[in-house]
Structure formats: C-alpha cells, structure tokens
Design a protein around this motif. Structure first.
Motif, PDB file in Angstrom:
ATOM      1  N   GLY A  22       1.993   3.226   4.653  1.00  0.00           N
ATOM      2  CA  GLY A  22       2.046   1.846   4.195  1.00  0.00           C
ATOM      3  C   GLY A  22       3.333   1.127   4.569  1.00  0.00           C
ATOM      4  O   GLY A  22       4.389   1.634   4.250  1.00  0.00           O
ATOM      5  N   PRO A  23       3.161  -0.036   5.257  1.00  0.00           N
ATOM      6  CA  PRO A  23       1.903  -0.555   5.790  1.00  0.00           C
ATOM      7  C   PRO A  23       1.283   0.423   6.790  1.00  0.00           C
ATOM      8  O   PRO A  23       1.999   1.130   7.488  1.00  0.00           O
ATOM      9  CB  PRO A  23       2.297  -1.860   6.473  1.00  0.00           C
ATOM     10  CG  PRO A  23       3.597  -2.252   5.836  1.00  0.00           C
ATOM     11  CD  PRO A  23       4.282  -0.965   5.511  1.00  0.00           C
ATOM     12  N   SER A  78       1.565  -7.543  -4.000  1.00  0.00           N
ATOM     13  CA  SER A  78       0.914  -6.293  -3.616  1.00  0.00           C
ATOM     14  C   SER A  78       0.198  -5.637  -4.800  1.00  0.00           C
ATOM     15  O   SER A  78      -0.080  -6.269  -5.823  1.00  0.00           O
ATOM     16  CB  SER A  78       1.945  -5.354  -2.979  1.00  0.00           C
ATOM     17  OG  SER A  78       1.331  -4.312  -2.278  1.00  0.00           O
ATOM     18  N   GLN A 196      -2.994  -3.587   2.468  1.00  0.00           N
ATOM     19  CA  GLN A 196      -2.172  -3.003   3.525  1.00  0.00           C
ATOM     20  C   GLN A 196      -2.321  -1.490   3.638  1.00  0.00           C
ATOM     21  O   GLN A 196      -1.677  -0.868   4.471  1.00  0.00           O
ATOM     22  CB  GLN A 196      -0.688  -3.364   3.316  1.00  0.00           C
ATOM     23  CG  GLN A 196      -0.133  -3.023   1.941  1.00  0.00           C
ATOM     24  CD  GLN A 196       0.711  -1.765   1.897  1.00  0.00           C
ATOM     25  OE1 GLN A 196       0.753  -1.024   2.866  1.00  0.00           O
ATOM     26  NE2 GLN A 196       1.353  -1.529   0.791  1.00  0.00           N
ATOM     27  N   GLU A 202      -1.762  -6.615   6.022  1.00  0.00           N
ATOM     28  CA  GLU A 202      -0.335  -6.883   5.882  1.00  0.00           C
ATOM     29  C   GLU A 202       0.076  -6.836   4.415  1.00  0.00           C
ATOM     30  O   GLU A 202      -0.746  -6.951   3.516  1.00  0.00           O
ATOM     31  CB  GLU A 202      -0.001  -8.240   6.499  1.00  0.00           C
ATOM     32  CG  GLU A 202      -0.226  -8.271   8.004  1.00  0.00           C
ATOM     33  CD  GLU A 202       0.566  -7.187   8.727  1.00  0.00           C
ATOM     34  OE1 GLU A 202       1.809  -7.172   8.618  1.00  0.00           O
ATOM     35  OE2 GLU A 202      -0.049  -6.343   9.407  1.00  0.00           O
ATOM     36  N   GLY A 203       1.367  -6.677   4.161  1.00  0.00           N
ATOM     37  CA  GLY A 203       1.869  -6.481   2.811  1.00  0.00           C
ATOM     38  C   GLY A 203       1.967  -7.760   1.991  1.00  0.00           C
ATOM     39  O   GLY A 203       1.651  -8.857   2.456  1.00  0.00           O
TER      40      GLY A 203
END
Length: 377
Positions: A22-23, A78, A196, A202-203
């Motif tokens: 991660g990512p 997130s 992600q 994407e984060g």
C-alpha cells in the motif's frame, strides 16, 4: 552449502516488480490515459461531479454484492478516516470487544481505550502469526476487528463466529480484504476500506459501508463527546444521507475517483468478485508452493485457514539483518520493491498478492528470493 555457493542469478525478472502492500500495484494495463475522462476543474458538487461519485458508489455495490439496503459512502482520510468516523460516532452505547493480532487492530484498541476513554473494553489479542479466539466475543457487545491483518498476513477465516442474534454492532476494518476475500454482509454492520489496496487505487480516500443496524445506532445514540466535522455522520438525530449519495463531507480528488471507477470497470473484465478472489488465491498458491520446496522459508500465519491471500508474510531461516539485506538486494536488482516486513512485525518479507498482481510476476519473483537468500547466507 555448495548449492548455495554456486547459486545462479535468475535470468527472468517480474514484468512488474511492484509488490508494495500500500499503495498497491495498479491494475494490469493501466496508463494515465484512463484519467482523461476525470471531472477535472469541476466542482464535486456539480452535476458531473455528483454523477462520478454516484457511479463509484453504484459500481462498488455491484462488484462487492452489497445489499441494496446498506449505505455506501466515500470518506476522507483513507480507511483510517472511515473507521475512526464510525468508532467516534457510534461507540459508547455498549461494552466493546476489540480483537487485534497486528499493529492496525492494536491501534483501534488504543483509540477506544485511550482516546475515547471507554471504560467497558474487552481486549482479545494474539501474537503475530496467530489469531484470538473469535468465539470468545460477546454478541451483546460491539465488536471491532480487522478482517485481514495487513502487517501479519493473518485473516479471519470467515465471519461465522458473529451471531445472527447479536445486539451489538460489528466494526469490520476490511481494507486489505475487500475485492480479494468474500465478506458475509449479514455479519458486517460497519465495513471500511481504502481503494488503494486490492484495486491499486490512489491514497487518501476511504469507503464506509453501513448496515441498517448501524444506521439505527447512529440515529438512536448520541455520544457524549464533541465530533469534528469529518467524523459527523448525522444531523438532528438523522443520518446525513447525502454522504451516501455522493455528497462527500469534504472535497475529494476527482482524479482519484476516476481512477477508482477505472479499477471497478476492470473488475468486470476479470470475472467480477469471484475472478478477483481467484487471482489473489492463485498468487498465494505460488508462494505456498515456494515455501513447500524451501525448508528455510515459512508463513508467518501459522494456521492455513487464517493465511492471507493479499498481504502474504514469509519468515526466513536467517537473521533480521540478513532479511534486510535480501530486501535491499532484490530492490537493487529490480526484482521486487517494498517487500520488507512491517516495522512492528517479526523480521519477514511481506509480498502483496492482491488481485492486480499477475501470477506470472509472483512466479518470476520466487527464484530471485531463493537467489538472494543464498547470496547473504
């Protein structure tokens, strides 16, 4: 020792050496061109912006098979932001059972006990590689757990241990599980994740999925603490329904939303959820075969039924310093990036095997691990 001394450097490298947990790796065939249809320069509250956000929600429901009466919302910060918002908004009505067997689950315990300062907290824990007695949970308590321990490679085998007659709410941190493992939605009241992970998005964005029972808790219980704006899910005792229809709490990145939509479209190309799970399981099997062939390698997860198919953690029969050298050597050779074990975990390799990773790349990685191990030992 002679075999190790004369070990030959492999001639074939993974086409994509990205095994970060991660990512995570982008989906196969991804290029920046997929972002050309993003709602750039437009308000997320415009007709186009809302359409994009609603599309992301609708496709999430379709791919994951989320029941129609469950709410799905895109959250800031997130998976952490999503699970924190749920805990701060809902906890306190009942005693809480917190299960943890790796660093992130332990972090949720810290928040419950030291930040929220709840008094009636029951901690169920296990060391890295193991899992607590899931059946020791109380169905009349709220239950917080991590479906897949990203830093230990240990997952819950299923959700059968959660009672259908529970009066508490279950909080399912599923960030490295959804899209690669089957979630029984009837057992999950609050589910959170970040795109992600398994989908290689994407984060900075999280997703919250609420059952009708979770919504009822939100509308019938008001915590006796102030809530910052990004944690507020109700207004006037009612769910802010707009959050779950694309009216996000704060401004999302429309580039990230577009990227997520692209990943969801790709899910259909590989057979939907079943195809995603099969891809991840196939990657795990490659490493299972590798461990079987090499007595110096093993899984951190002791029980095969709790072995993660995404964040696969391997132990090696060598010193922590040599494991670090193996990680550095593989990166220098361009064979694998970011596969060192998590800082709080026992010395190990952590190899991401989620659905966006190609089986052929995991197969190509294995000889490199063997070569690097022989080089440093």
């Amino acid at each position: 020792r002679l075999a190790r001394f004369f070990s030959t450097k492999p001639s074939v490298k993974p086409n994509c050496p990205e095994f970060s947990s991660g990512p995570c790796k982008k989906r196969p065939g991804w290029t920046p061109a997929v972002l050309e249809t993003a709602a750039l320069g437009r308000s997320h509250r415009s007709k186009l912006g809302k359409k994009k956000l609603q599309e992301a929600i609708d496709q999430t429901r379709e791919v994951l098979g989320v029941p129609s009466d469950y709410k799905i919302g895109i959250m800031p910060a997130s998976d952490t932001g999503a699970i924190e918002a749920a805990m701060w908004s809902m906890l306190g009505a009942k005693p809480v059972d917190v299960l943890h067997w790796e660093s992130f689950g332990k972090g949720w315990l810290t928040d419950v006990a030291k930040q929220l300062k709840l008094q009636d907290v029951n901690e169920l824990t296990a060391d890295y590689g193991d899992i607590p007695d899931l059946k020791a949970t109380n169905p009349d308590h709220d239950i917080i757990f991590t479906f897949n321990g990203t830093t230990s490679g240990v997952r819950v085998p299923d959700l059968d241990w959660i009672s259908d007659d529970r009066t508490g709410i279950t909080f399912n941190d599923a960030t490295s599980a959804v899209f690669a493992m089957d979630v029984d939605w009837s057992k999950a009241d609050v589910t959170t994740y970040s795109w992600q992970k398994v989908l290689g998005g994407e984060g900075a964005h999280g997703v919250m999925i609420l059952s009708p029972r979770a919504v009822e808790r939100l509308e019938t219980y008001t915590p006796d603490r102030p809530l910052p704006k990004i944690f507020r899910l109700t207004k006037g005792g009612k769910l802010i329904d707009g959050i779950f229809k694309g009216a996000t709490i704060n401004t999302p990145s429309m580039v990230c939303v577009e990227d997520y939509i692209d990943a969801l479209n790709w899910c259909g190309e590989v057979g939907g959820l079943k195809g995603l799970i099969a891809r991840s399981q196939a990657n795990l099997q490659v490493l299972d075969d590798f461990v079987t062939k090499n007595e110096w390698a093993g899984f951190l997860a002791k029980d095969p039924s709790t072995r993660s198919s995404t964040s696969v953690c391997l132990t090696l029969d060598t010193t922590p310093e040599k494991i670090k050298k193996i990680v550095s050597l593989l990166e220098e050779e361009g064979a694998a990036y970011d596969i060192g074990g998590y800082r709080d975990a026992p010395p190990s390799l952590r190899i991401w095997c989620g659905a966006t990773v190609e089986k052929e790349d995991v197969e190509a990685l294995c000889p490199w691990i063997e070569w690097a191990y022989n080089e440093v030992n």
